[in-house]
Design an enzyme around this catalytic site. Sequence first.
Site, PDB file in Angstrom:
ATOM      1  N   SER A  22      45.701  60.273  37.931  1.00 50.80           N
ATOM      2  CA  SER A  22      45.648  58.946  38.564  1.00 50.80           C
ATOM      3  C   SER A  22      44.941  59.033  39.916  1.00 50.80           C
ATOM      4  O   SER A  22      44.775  58.029  40.595  1.00 50.80           O
ATOM      5  CB  SER A  22      47.066  58.382  38.743  1.00 50.80           C
ATOM      6  OG  SER A  22      47.881  59.300  39.452  1.00 50.80           O
ATOM      7  N   HIS A 154      41.989  11.269  35.492  1.00 58.56           N
ATOM      8  CA  HIS A 154      41.180  11.476  34.270  1.00 58.56           C
ATOM      9  C   HIS A 154      39.694  11.651  34.620  1.00 58.56           C
ATOM     10  O   HIS A 154      38.816  11.321  33.819  1.00 58.56           O
ATOM     11  CB  HIS A 154      41.326  10.321  33.278  1.00 58.56           C
ATOM     12  CG  HIS A 154      42.741   9.909  33.030  1.00 58.56           C
ATOM     13  ND1 HIS A 154      43.495  10.397  31.997  1.00 58.56           N
ATOM     14  CD2 HIS A 154      43.546   9.061  33.719  1.00 58.56           C
ATOM     15  CE1 HIS A 154      44.703   9.868  32.039  1.00 58.56           C
ATOM     16  NE2 HIS A 154      44.771   9.060  33.084  1.00 58.56           N
ATOM     17  N   SER A 275      17.434  30.101  40.640  1.00 56.84           N
ATOM     18  CA  SER A 275      17.143  30.462  39.259  1.00 56.84           C
ATOM     19  C   SER A 275      15.830  31.233  39.226  1.00 56.84           C
ATOM     20  O   SER A 275      14.917  30.956  40.003  1.00 56.84           O
ATOM     21  CB  SER A 275      17.024  29.184  38.431  1.00 56.84           C
ATOM     22  OG  SER A 275      16.220  29.411  37.294  1.00 56.84           O
ATOM     23  N   LYS A 281      16.256  24.904  41.280  1.00 55.67           N
ATOM     24  CA  LYS A 281      17.709  25.115  41.145  1.00 55.67           C
ATOM     25  C   LYS A 281      18.360  25.734  42.379  1.00 55.67           C
ATOM     26  O   LYS A 281      17.813  26.637  42.992  1.00 55.67           O
ATOM     27  CB  LYS A 281      18.010  26.037  39.951  1.00 55.67           C
ATOM     28  CG  LYS A 281      17.754  25.457  38.602  1.00 55.67           C
ATOM     29  CD  LYS A 281      18.669  24.293  38.226  1.00 55.67           C
ATOM     30  CE  LYS A 281      20.110  24.696  38.053  1.00 55.67           C
ATOM     31  NZ  LYS A 281      20.321  25.524  36.863  1.00 55.67           N
ATOM     32  N   GLU A 288      31.540  29.473  41.042  1.00 53.99           N
ATOM     33  CA  GLU A 288      31.642  29.818  39.617  1.00 53.99           C
ATOM     34  C   GLU A 288      32.278  31.193  39.429  1.00 53.99           C
ATOM     35  O   GLU A 288      33.074  31.406  38.514  1.00 53.99           O
ATOM     36  CB  GLU A 288      30.261  29.800  38.969  1.00 53.99           C
ATOM     37  CG  GLU A 288      29.675  28.402  38.898  1.00 53.99           C
ATOM     38  CD  GLU A 288      28.214  28.447  38.480  1.00 53.99           C
ATOM     39  OE1 GLU A 288      27.942  28.300  37.277  1.00 53.99           O
ATOM     40  OE2 GLU A 288      27.341  28.648  39.348  1.00 53.99           O
ATOM     41  N   GLN A 320      52.269  54.328  35.321  1.00 54.95           N
ATOM     42  CA  GLN A 320      51.091  54.675  36.121  1.00 54.95           C
ATOM     43  C   GLN A 320      50.006  53.600  35.983  1.00 54.95           C
ATOM     44  O   GLN A 320      49.174  53.433  36.863  1.00 54.95           O
ATOM     45  CB  GLN A 320      50.554  56.032  35.657  1.00 54.95           C
ATOM     46  CG  GLN A 320      49.290  56.491  36.330  1.00 54.95           C
ATOM     47  CD  GLN A 320      49.044  57.969  36.106  1.00 54.95           C
ATOM     48  OE1 GLN A 320      49.750  58.811  36.632  1.00 54.95           O
ATOM     49  NE2 GLN A 320      48.049  58.292  35.289  1.00 54.95           N
TER      50      GLN A 320
HETATM   51  N1  ARG Z   1      50.868  59.192  39.064  1.00 53.12           N
HETATM   52  C1  ARG Z   1      52.199  58.831  38.744  1.00 53.12           C
HETATM   53  C2  ARG Z   1      52.314  57.304  38.671  1.00 53.12           C
HETATM   54  O1  ARG Z   1      51.475  56.673  39.181  1.00 53.12           O
HETATM   55  C3  ARG Z   1      53.134  59.351  39.783  1.00 53.12           C
HETATM   56  C4  ARG Z   1      54.511  59.576  39.295  1.00 53.12           C
HETATM   57  C5  ARG Z   1      54.528  60.753  38.400  1.00 53.12           C
HETATM   58  N2  ARG Z   1      55.818  61.043  37.923  1.00 53.12           N
HETATM   59  C6  ARG Z   1      56.028  61.862  36.885  1.00 53.12           C
HETATM   60  N3  ARG Z   1      57.238  62.060  36.529  1.00 53.12           N
HETATM   61  N4  ARG Z   1      55.029  62.417  36.240  1.00 53.12           N
HETATM   62  O2  ARG Z   1      53.224  56.770  38.105  1.00 53.12           O
END
Ligand code: ARG
Length: 438
Positions: A22, A154, A275, A281, A288, A320
């Site tokens: 992560s 409306h 455009s 344009k 948008e 995660q």
């Molecule tokens: N990267 C993990 C998360 O975002 C951190 C917690 C990890 N915990 C574990 N027991 N592996 O959730």
Amino acid sequence: MKLWGGRFRKEENRVMEDFNTSFPFDHRLYREDISGSIAHVMMLGSCGILTMDEASQIRAGLEGILRDIESGALPLDGQHEDIHTFVEVQLTERIGDLGKKLHTGRSRNDQVAVDMRMYARSQAENLIAQLKSLTDALTTKGDEYPCIMPGYTHLQRAQAVTFRYYMQAYVSMFSRDAKRISSALQILNENPLGAAALAGTTHAIDRTITTEALHFTKPVDNFLDAVSDRDYLIELMSDMSIIMMHLSRLCEELILWSSQEFRFVSIDDAYATGSSIMPQKKNPDACELVRGKTGRVYGDLTALLTTMKGLPLAYNKDMQEDKPQFFDAVDTVSACLEIMTLVISTLKVHADVMEQSVRKGFLNATEVADYLVAHGCAFRDAHAIVGRIVIFCEDQGRAIEELTLEELKGFSDLFEDSIYEYIDYQNILRKGNKREML
Ligand code: ARG
């Protein structure tokens, strides 16, 4: 380097490592992670679980890591499982074996929970400030153009309102959004640290110390819930979805109003695009895009609700996934609030066009009926009479106030000369509770 190699006979597969990491997205939690660790280690010192000297040395190491990340000397890159691993590995490299004591009485489960709560808290405070800038811009713009304009139901011209009042409707909406976020902030501001993996710790830690140090109002009541709760992210994402829904409605109005058909407003050139083929344009792309990104934020909310659905207590790795979803939502909403504040501050309003549309649209028809009622007619009868007047006017291409008294008397002898004063648009807005719109 891993925090958990001990019980494994084999190296982690590289594909698995990439799949599991992560760090590419949770590195943005470095500030919260380090301040959470400092609070934790100082608490360990106060409780005599580490010596005060050990705690202070770890603290100094963590502060050094923070300084180096902020200065760019320590880049947040490389192959690491997550931000927690990154910081702990760095710490041990810098201060030696003492760094290995940091994680005493703690798990990454309560660590990530405290990081996310603190991150969500600062992002929520930021959103409240951004909402305030937007409502300030809407108020200023409204005050700049106190002209009358058509109000719609409306999307058909209905009754006269003022541009200022129209802007104030959005101020009310975005002020409610800020209140919703403040309320979510109150609910979320509890400290999950000390729950450890799911069942607390045998060390005699004191959760009130970290609660105070990290500015939480109280420790979370239940350890299992502390590490499993992502409600606060879902609640904030619901609030953010409502903000996006409001922004999208405002954008839709601006897109319509800036079209050749309406010509009520001009969006500043700095926030429009052209455009590649049609030289004439000028497109309202900022609006948008905000309207389009609304779907994306709803998607983030739905994704996290779906991720959490059916998870048994306590921590599961599914959780995660909360990070890319929450980060995307908060980044998107923040960018949309910023651009819309700029679009509104630089908006040009064509008061003359708005006023002309009011005059062309029978927007005083309800007030003609009110006049008849004030002179003794039942409202339902008055409604029918004015309906016939409108058909007559439409056929002749005239406004009601352009009819002669004679012509009006042909529909009802309750009409007197005073009708013209009564249905004049400026006067209408001074009658009854319509005065609130001025
Ligand atoms: N990267 C993990 C998360 O975002 C951190 C917690 C990890 N915990 C574990 N027991 N592996 O959730």
